[in-house]
Scaffold this motif. Structure first.
Motif, PDB file in Angstrom:
ATOM      1  N   LYS A   1      -0.133 -10.022   4.175  1.00 55.05           N
ATOM      2  CA  LYS A   1       0.547  -9.949   2.882  1.00 55.05           C
ATOM      3  C   LYS A   1       1.903 -10.622   2.959  1.00 55.05           C
ATOM      4  O   LYS A   1       2.565 -10.596   3.996  1.00 55.05           O
TER       5      LYS A   1
ATOM      6  N   GLU B   1       1.412  -5.480  11.320  1.00 55.67           N
ATOM      7  CA  GLU B   1       0.362  -6.421  11.715  1.00 55.67           C
ATOM      8  C   GLU B   1      -0.153  -7.250  10.555  1.00 55.67           C
ATOM      9  O   GLU B   1      -0.460  -8.432  10.707  1.00 55.67           O
ATOM     10  N   ASP B   2      -0.284  -6.587   9.411  1.00 52.97           N
ATOM     11  CA  ASP B   2      -0.954  -7.261   8.303  1.00 52.97           C
ATOM     12  C   ASP B   2       0.035  -7.899   7.335  1.00 52.97           C
ATOM     13  O   ASP B   2      -0.218  -7.970   6.147  1.00 52.97           O
ATOM     14  N   GLU B   3       1.198  -8.351   7.820  1.00 51.47           N
ATOM     15  CA  GLU B   3       2.197  -8.938   6.928  1.00 51.47           C
ATOM     16  C   GLU B   3       2.753 -10.233   7.521  1.00 51.47           C
ATOM     17  O   GLU B   3       2.853 -10.386   8.744  1.00 51.47           O
TER      18      GLU B   3
ATOM     19  N   CYS C   1       4.944  12.943  -1.728  1.00 53.31           N
ATOM     20  CA  CYS C   1       4.553  12.125  -2.873  1.00 53.31           C
ATOM     21  C   CYS C   1       4.130  12.981  -4.057  1.00 53.31           C
ATOM     22  O   CYS C   1       3.850  12.460  -5.125  1.00 53.31           O
TER      23      CYS C   1
ATOM     24  N   ARG D   1      10.787   8.327   3.204  1.00 55.20           N
ATOM     25  CA  ARG D   1      10.688   9.409   2.218  1.00 55.20           C
ATOM     26  C   ARG D   1      10.105  10.626   2.910  1.00 55.20           C
ATOM     27  O   ARG D   1       9.126  10.518   3.642  1.00 55.20           O
TER      28      ARG D   1
ATOM     29  N   LEU E   1       1.398  14.411  -4.652  1.00 56.85           N
ATOM     30  CA  LEU E   1      -0.004  14.360  -5.093  1.00 56.85           C
ATOM     31  C   LEU E   1      -0.714  15.679  -4.840  1.00 56.85           C
ATOM     32  O   LEU E   1      -1.551  16.103  -5.626  1.00 56.85           O
TER      33      LEU E   1
ATOM     34  N   HIS F   1       0.868  -1.174   0.000  1.00 57.22           N
ATOM     35  CA  HIS F   1       0.000   0.000   0.000  1.00 57.22           C
ATOM     36  C   HIS F   1       0.907   1.226   0.000  1.00 57.22           C
ATOM     37  O   HIS F   1       0.810   2.096   0.842  1.00 57.22           O
TER      38      HIS F   1
ATOM     39  N   TYR G   1      -3.801   7.618  12.522  1.00 66.66           N
ATOM     40  CA  TYR G   1      -3.272   7.038  11.299  1.00 66.66           C
ATOM     41  C   TYR G   1      -1.773   7.234  11.176  1.00 66.66           C
ATOM     42  O   TYR G   1      -1.239   8.322  11.396  1.00 66.66           O
TER      43      TYR G   1
ATOM     44  N   VAL H   1       5.094  12.442   3.015  1.00 65.63           N
ATOM     45  CA  VAL H   1       6.099  11.615   2.364  1.00 65.63           C
ATOM     46  C   VAL H   1       6.529  12.241   1.038  1.00 65.63           C
ATOM     47  O   VAL H   1       7.185  11.604   0.231  1.00 65.63           O
TER      48      VAL H   1
ATOM     49  N   HIS I   1       1.183   0.842   7.452  1.00 64.15           N
ATOM     50  CA  HIS I   1       0.365   0.093   6.490  1.00 64.15           C
ATOM     51  C   HIS I   1       1.039  -0.030   5.133  1.00 64.15           C
ATOM     52  O   HIS I   1       0.565  -0.753   4.278  1.00 64.15           O
ATOM     53  N   ALA I   2       2.119   0.734   4.924  1.00 60.49           N
ATOM     54  CA  ALA I   2       2.683   0.812   3.581  1.00 60.49           C
ATOM     55  C   ALA I   2       3.252  -0.526   3.122  1.00 60.49           C
ATOM     56  O   ALA I   2       3.181  -0.870   1.951  1.00 60.49           O
ATOM     57  N   GLY I   3       3.818  -1.296   4.038  1.00 57.05           N
ATOM     58  CA  GLY I   3       4.302  -2.620   3.669  1.00 57.05           C
ATOM     59  C   GLY I   3       5.627  -2.629   2.952  1.00 57.05           C
ATOM     60  O   GLY I   3       5.892  -3.508   2.149  1.00 57.05           O
ATOM     61  N   ILE I   4       6.483  -1.640   3.207  1.00 59.51           N
ATOM     62  CA  ILE I   4       7.818  -1.706   2.612  1.00 59.51           C
ATOM     63  C   ILE I   4       8.882  -1.576   3.691  1.00 59.51           C
ATOM     64  O   ILE I   4      10.015  -1.233   3.408  1.00 59.51           O
TER      65      ILE I   4
ATOM     66  N   PRO J   1      -2.508  11.102   0.589  1.00 56.20           N
ATOM     67  CA  PRO J   1      -2.733   9.713   0.968  1.00 56.20           C
ATOM     68  C   PRO J   1      -2.297   9.414   2.399  1.00 56.20           C
ATOM     69  O   PRO J   1      -2.570   8.344   2.906  1.00 56.20           O
TER      70      PRO J   1
ATOM     71  N   PHE K   1       0.847   6.204   8.187  1.00 53.46           N
ATOM     72  CA  PHE K   1       0.948   5.617   6.842  1.00 53.46           C
ATOM     73  C   PHE K   1       1.933   4.462   6.790  1.00 53.46           C
ATOM     74  O   PHE K   1       1.657   3.404   6.242  1.00 53.46           O
ATOM     75  N   TYR K   2       3.109   4.648   7.379  1.00 63.79           N
ATOM     76  CA  TYR K   2       4.152   3.630   7.229  1.00 63.79           C
ATOM     77  C   TYR K   2       3.811   2.322   7.937  1.00 63.79           C
ATOM     78  O   TYR K   2       4.401   1.298   7.671  1.00 63.79           O
TER      79      TYR K   2
END
Lengths: 804, 331, 192
Positions: free
Chosen positions: A129, C179-181, C76, C100, C78, A98, C161, C74, C166-169, C123, C163-164
């Motif tokens: 993921k 949590e979600d990895e 970005c 970033r 946008l 994401h 919130y 970050v 949830h970013a997954g990098i 974002p 961001f990082y």
């Protein structure tokens, strides 16, 4: 040719075209990842689903895998295929992180586009993921494996197309991984292409990391100025700084890919020492002042000493328009002393190629389609890298490749290498043209017999030669050989690698004019009082830097127009800044004689990162952009002659004066360019062109050769290429090394007429006896060894011997 | 001192007074209009400059005087300069015949409260209101601009059309008063004003004057959303100011005329005549402003239809009916 | 449509061209405007009387921080892409942790039209609009705000919130540590 119906529209396509391409021809763009025109189809991404209603195959199929056949009726908009695509893109996106806001691909990401095109807008997957560990792939490529969607494009680009061996796909099952066996720089000189090929952000350009978004970058189709092939590139600038270069598409030259020198070597225009302000006698001044001073000094000199006192030096890296205007300026003054390349051997070679290549000129596409290739005296990876890639594409099809060259010519493909001393090359050319083969050694003669046999049997053979070892005479002989080998039904094409991006154009303009050697003699004799250098640096460009330096010191006026901080620009009495290639528009004529248009991607100016001097750009309002003084060379040269010319005017004038440039003014950027019309009748051979290789008498004959990142004038100023530049070394044959009891990797002393220098020794097994090789490396002690000059007598001693 | 010199002096004094009152009145009418429109739209209107915004006209004048006087390059310059003056002057001149009070006695002299009591006052007024067209037409022409020209042409057509109805609606007044002199007309309305005696003529005149003054709902020559600013698009600074002032002076003149012709002029109980006169003029001005805050602009064709096919026939019939009635009553 | 005609007929009778309708339509508005004249104006007398804007009012822009206190922005681009008047500019960069961030971030408030598209586009919830509307100046250069001027030490409208996370990098947490990895894949394994 099959005719098929897609979405109620009929199209006729060439046999062998796949359905995806056929649909593209109709303007129907179906999302796809793994299919790439240059790489072909593998059906890995499962995204290009179409519904085949009628014809030999039925049902939902991958369009890239199916050849277009007659009577096929296909729909792309029906629910079944649309749903299929939406499901597939949802699977592909399942593990995708994401992180678009912090991904450099964001904005120009094919995955983003295709996700939207596929109709997937909300992630339904709520589970965990998959993640990967990244690798350090060196200074050019960033790796972020979590973003990977397993389309295999990188492997197909790197391994299959570019012939790299140190990168591939690893792992099984859910663990498929694209990377190297262990961390390290990607070794292929074409590694940057995986950035262009990757549809998402797994591989991104590290030199461009976190700098600019796609929508902010100013881009324009351009031509790479690093070698003579004229590859299409797309430079991009922002904040008055060239930030990246990507590969352009020109199917006649580079195809879709470019080499790392083109991609990462664009920073020469950003050089911190780039002179951006006109100078008179070392003091900065305004444009009107500088122009007035130059015009006045030249008029004075002409009045005092006659027009012959002013000489002009064009440049193979200046546009055709600028070179032409320099020529017409010289003509209007009445001076015939104009040369277009300070390296006289390169100059002569370009003239031979321009005059005699004619219809036998091979494009890179011809090479990719050839069925036998003979390379003689050419080292593609260092002199013209994309040529190596074109040759590889032919070899991938099973084509035989023979290389006759003393240098250890490394290629991304298999080749039969015949290492012959440079002195033997004329004999080889003679033998090829039907001369006596026995003048060569027995082993060589046998190999050459084989080559000749294959050459005669081939239907589309291509001969490739370079000027550094062959010289103008050798190029001429190569062309004669090709003429003898060709028959009415069997073309035998030739590619001659030249020195600069516009060498061919300069060759056409130069015709029978003097070369720089004559001008040099004039300067030394004191007949020439002034020299105007257009984007050229005779100090480092000529084959005899020491003599040139002495001659330049005698001048009353040295005027330079340039965008590089060259020695000539530094010492010039009068300096006028010009725009670098990405900042200007013009025409280059590549080594094939193809006129290629480049256009301006950005305006010149001091980068904001420099003018801001730190964390913030300046907080002042200025009426003009800082550092925006550089003007296109053609505009300045037109102005100096009192003519207000547009590029269009100049191109029309060129067409009028040189009919072989017909069609120049109707060219458009981004196209395939147009081959120039041949000169008829071809110019007479220049009477005496000494072949550069005479029998040497010293202990070793030292030849200088080009280096991928270290030799080019522009590459020398591109700081990003620094990691690719080797430390100075000298190459020696195994036998010679053994005789001197030297071993590989040892620090040795190289002594020649240019003085002594300590370098590392590389032992090359099959280097011919009695010769040594050094790469020309700018900015090091090896800078003064100029390739294409002939040999230097040298001695190689170990450090201990040196001490005693 | 001879009588003649005193007469001249008196006239000059009256002129001075009228100028002062009219110009100040016009300036404050602008303020009044903005305040009233504000209230109609449930806002305050200008209330920042001075108490209750009373200094606003001064601020406006300073602003107009200090603004750049812009002249379009292609303008017909002499006419361009003259036009705004023409608009203001014709409006001012009409006031010469307006009697705002019965003659008063000063130092034993009877002083008529009118600059010049012409015996053809009505015709003079009609003549001047026709001349007012020139200001618009020339301004629109001389600017050499599409919008201005269109505005000028529209103004021309509108003013000529409504002049007929206006003139015809005055015929019954003259018939009833039996004189062209405005003073006589006022005196003839004692005790019943003509507005009550002949309401049809009154309404036709009211509508025609609204159209003559180019005010909403008849502001077609300067319709903002079609023509930017119509005939004065290219005017700026005090030249624009003159057009602007001319319009408001015109409003006061027409108010005065309505007062004189239909509302009984200065006649009224208790209060001094001059107060009655100004009260009536202000009431008419208020009605104009109220109308502006209420009605939307007519379309060009509606305007022409209304003028030619309704107002003119109605006033013609009114002339005949009134004449017949008078004949019958007196005969 | 049909309903509209019914309303029309109820109000003005069957004949839409009736004189009565016209007269009523001309006279009635005079009553409406006259009535309005005696109502209290709705105007706020601004400098003396200030209204409290709603929380979603769009005025001065701020850059917020995540719950850990790090910059949310970050860089970005946008917001600068969304900005219709091009008043946002920045340069992204990378810090030593791979995060970033904006090396510099500039909003030219003398150009800003407070449309809120930047906040909409953001974002990471970094750029947010605040109700601080008393924001003007005479020197345009003083209205050019840099990152230091824009950053506040708060999460603004959302303090949760990050961001990082949830970013997954693998920036805020080690790779695969969110949590979600799942943890990083072992590429060398060939187990099914």
């Amino acid at each position: 040719m099959p005719i098929l119906t897609i979405d109620n529209q009929q199209i006729e396509v060439l046999k062998g075209t796949n359905v995806l391409e056929a649909a593209k021809g109709l303007g129907i763009v179906i999302p796809h990842f793994c299919y790439h025109e240059a790489l072909g189809a593998v059906g890995a991404c499962r995204l290009c689903a179409m519904n085949f209603v009628e014809g030999p195959v039925k049902g939902i199929q991958m369009a890239c895998m199916i050849e277009a056949k007659d009577e096929m009726v296909i729909t792309t908009t029906d629910q079944a295929s649309q749903e299929m695509r939406a499901r597939v893109i949802e699977w592909l996106m399942m593990y995708h992180p994401h992180d678009c806001p912090v991904c450099d691909e964001g904005g120009e990401c094919q995955l983003q586009d295709m996700t939207i095109a596929g109709g997937h807008d909300i992630r339904r997957y709520g589970g965990k993921k998959r993640t990967y560990s990244n690798q350090d792939l060196g200074p050019f490529i960033c790796h972020e494996m979590n973003r990977c969607i397993q389309c295999y494009r990188c492997v197909r680009t790197y391994q299959d197309y570019c012939g790299g061996t140190d990168f591939g796909v690893l792992g099984t099952n859910q663990r498929v991984y694209f990377g190297r066996f262990r961390d390290g720089r990607l070794e292929s000189p074409f590694s940057g292409n995986i950035v262009d090929a990757c549809p998402t952000g797994v591989f991104t350009d590290r030199t461009f990391r976190y700098r600019t978004r796609y929508w902010d970058i100013e881009e324009a189709p351009s031509v790479c100025p690093h070698c003579s092939l004229g590859c299409a590139v797309i430079p991009g600038g922002r904040f008055r700084e060239l930030q990246r270069v990507r590969g352009g598409v020109n199917k006649q030259t580079n195809g879709f890919f470019i080499c790392d020198r083109a991609r990462f070597g664009g920073g020469y225009g950003n050089h911190p020492e780039r002179p951006r302000v006109p100078r008179v006698d070392g003091a900065q001044t305004t444009w009107p002042e500088a122009l007035r001073a130059l015009r006045k000094r030249i008029t004075d000199l002409v009045a005092r000493h006659g027009p012959g006192a002013v000489a002009f030096l064009g440049s193979p890296r200046a546009s055709l328009e600028a070179n032409y205007l320099l020529d017409s300026w010289a003509a209007s003054l009445g001076s015939r002393r104009i040369a277009f390349d300070s390296h006289w051997q390169h100059d002569r070679s370009a003239r031979v190629a321009a005059g005699k290549l004619g219809p036998r000129a091979a494009s890179l596409e011809d090479i990719r389609c050839s069925d036998f290739i003979l390379m003689i005296g050419v080292d593609p990876l260092n002199e013209a890298p994309m040529l190596a890639l074109a040759v590889r594409q032919a070899v991938r099809r099973g084509v035989r490749l023979a290389v006759i060259d003393p240098r250890p010519v490394t290629l991304p493909c298999a080749a039969a290498h015949l290492p012959l001393a440079p002195e033997a090359l004329p004999d080889v050319l003679e033998a090829l043209a039907g001369g006596d083969i026995r003048r060569l050694g027995r082993r060589e003669a046998v190999l050459l017999e084989g080559i000749l046999e294959q050459l005669r049997a081939a239907e589309r053979p291509v001969l490739i030669g370079g000027p550094d070892l062959l010289g103008a005479a050798g190029i001429e002989r190569l062309l004669d050989t090709a003429r003898l080998l060709a028959s009415e039904h069997r073309p035998c094409k030739v590619m001659t690698v030249l020195a600069g991006p516009n060498s061919f154009g300069c060759g056409v303009l130069a015709r029978q004019g003097p070369d720089f050697e004559a001008i040099l003699n004039g300067m030394l004799a004191g007949e020439i009082k002034a020299l105007v250098c257009l984007e050229s640096d005779p100090m480092t460009g000529s084959s005899d830097p020491a003599r040139t330096g002495m001659a330049l010191g005698k001048l009353e006026l040295l005027a330079a127009l340039d965008y590089l901080p060259t020695a000539a620009a530094h010492h010039a009495h009068l300096f006028l800044p010009t725009t670098a290639v990405p900042e200007s528009a013009g025409v280059y004529v590549n080594n094939e004689g193809r006129m290629l248009l480049f256009s301006s991607a950005m305006d010149p100016g001091t980068p904001i990162s420099v003018s801001g001097g730190g964390d913030h750009p300046p907080r002042t309002f200025l009426p003009a952009t800082p550092g925006s003084e550089p003007r296109p060379a053609w505009a300045t040269l037109g102005h100096l002659q009192g003519r207000r010319l547009s590029l269009r005017d100049i191109r029309q004038a060129i067409e009028m004066e040189h009919p072989n440039f017909a069609g120049l003014s109707s060219l458009t950027t981004g196209g395939e360019g147009k081959r120039i019309a041949d000169i008829s009748p071809p110019p007479e051979t220049a009477p005496e062109i000494p072949f550069p290789h005479s029998e040497g008498e010293g202990t070793l004959r030292l030849y200088a050769m080009e280096d991928f990142a270290g030799s080019g004038e522009l590459a020398g100023y591109a700081s990003a290429l620094a990691p690719l530049r080797p430390t100075p070394f000298v190459m020696l044959g195994a036998l010679d090394a053994k005789q001197r009891s030297l071993s590989d990797g040892q620090q040795v002393r190289l002594r020649s007429e240019l003085g002594g220098v300590g370098v590392a020794l590389r032992v090359v097994p099959d280097l011919p006896a009695g010769i040594a090789l050094v790469p020309r490396l700018r900015g090091t002690a090896l800078e003064s060894y100029v390739p294409g000059r002939g040999h230097y007598d040298c001695q190689i001693l170990s450090e201990d011997e040196e001490k005693t | 001192m001879s009588d003649f010199a005193i007469d001249i002096l008196l006239i000059l004094v009256k002129l001075g007074l009228i100028f002062a009152v009219l110009l100040t009145g016009a300036a404050y009418l602008v303020l009044a209009e903005r305040r009233v429109l504000g209230r109609i739209q449930r806002r305050y209107g200008p209330n920042r400059v001075g108490p209750f915004g009373m200094m606003q006209p001064l601020a406006d004048a300073v602003k107009l005087l200090t603004k750049e006087d812009f002249i379009p390059a292609q303008a017909d310059k002499p006419i361009f300069f003259v036009a705004p003056g023409l608009a203001a002057v014709t409006a001012l001149l009409a006031f010469a015949v307006v009697p705002f009070s019965p003659p008063i006695t000063l130092f034993g002299r009877e002083v008529p409260m009118v600059v010049c009591d012409l015996n053809i006052g009505v015709l003079y007024f009609l003549g001047l209101s026709s001349l007012a067209v020139y200001g618009i037409a020339l301004g629109g022409w001389a600017s050499n601009s599409k919008y201005a020209l269109l505005g000028g042409i529209r103004g021309l057509a509108q003013l000529i059309s409504y002049e007929l109805a206006m003139g015809l609606s005055l015929v019954p007044v003259v018939l009833m008063a039996g004189s062209f002199s405005l003073t006589d007309i006022v005196l003839a309305q004692n005790p019943v004003p003509f507005a009550l005696l002949n309401p049809v003529a009154f309404l036709v005149f009211l509508i025609s004057t609204a159209a003559e003054s180019k005010r909403i709902p008849f502001d077609i020559p300067e319709a903002e959303n079609e023509l930017v600013a119509g005939f004065h698009t290219e005017y700026s600074g005090m030249r624009f100011g003159l057009f602007f002032v001319g319009e408001y002076i015109n409003m006061m003149i027409l108010g005065s005329m309505i007062t004189v012709f239909f509302l009984g002029g200065w006649i009224g109980p208790v209060l001094p005549p001059i107060v009655w006169f100004f009260a009536k003029v202000m009431a008419v001005a208020f009605v104009f402003i109220w109308m502006r805050g209420t009605l939307p602009r007519l379309r060009y064709d509606q305007l022409m239809h209304f003028g030619w096919k309704f107002l003119i026939p109605v006033s013609l019939i009114n002339v005949i009916v009134t004449g017949a009635l008078l004949l019958w009553l007196k005969g | 449509m049909a309903e509209g005609i019914d309303v029309y007929k109820r109000r003005y009778g069957q004949n839409p061209k009736s004189l009565w309708r016209d007269l009523k339509g001309t006279v009635e508005p005079f009553y409406v405007t006259l009535r309005n004249m005696f109502k209290k104006p709705v105007t706020y007398q601004y400098p003396e009387e200030k209204r409290t804007p709603y929380p979603r009012y769009r005025a001065r822009i701020v850059l917020t921080r995540d719950p850990e206190g790090g910059e949310r922005c970050v860089a970005c681009y946008l917001c600068s892409a969304a900005c219709p008047v091009d008043c946002i500019s920045m340069q992204s960069s990378e810090d030593e942790n791979g995060r970033r961030y904006a090396a510099w971030f500039r909003i030219n408030f003398s150009r800003c039209i407070y449309c809120g598209l930047c906040a909409e586009a953001c974002p990471t919830l970094a750029i947010q609009m605040t109700p601080f509307y008393e924001f003007s100046g005479r020197d345009p250069l003083k209205m050019v705000y840099e990152k230091e001027d824009l950053l506040i030490a708060d999460g603004g409208k959302d303090n949760e919130y990050n961001f990082y996370k949830h970013a997954g990098i693998g920036v805020a947490n080690p790779r695969g540590g969110n949590e979600d990895e799942y943890g990083p894949v072992d590429v060398r394994s060939n187990l099914p």
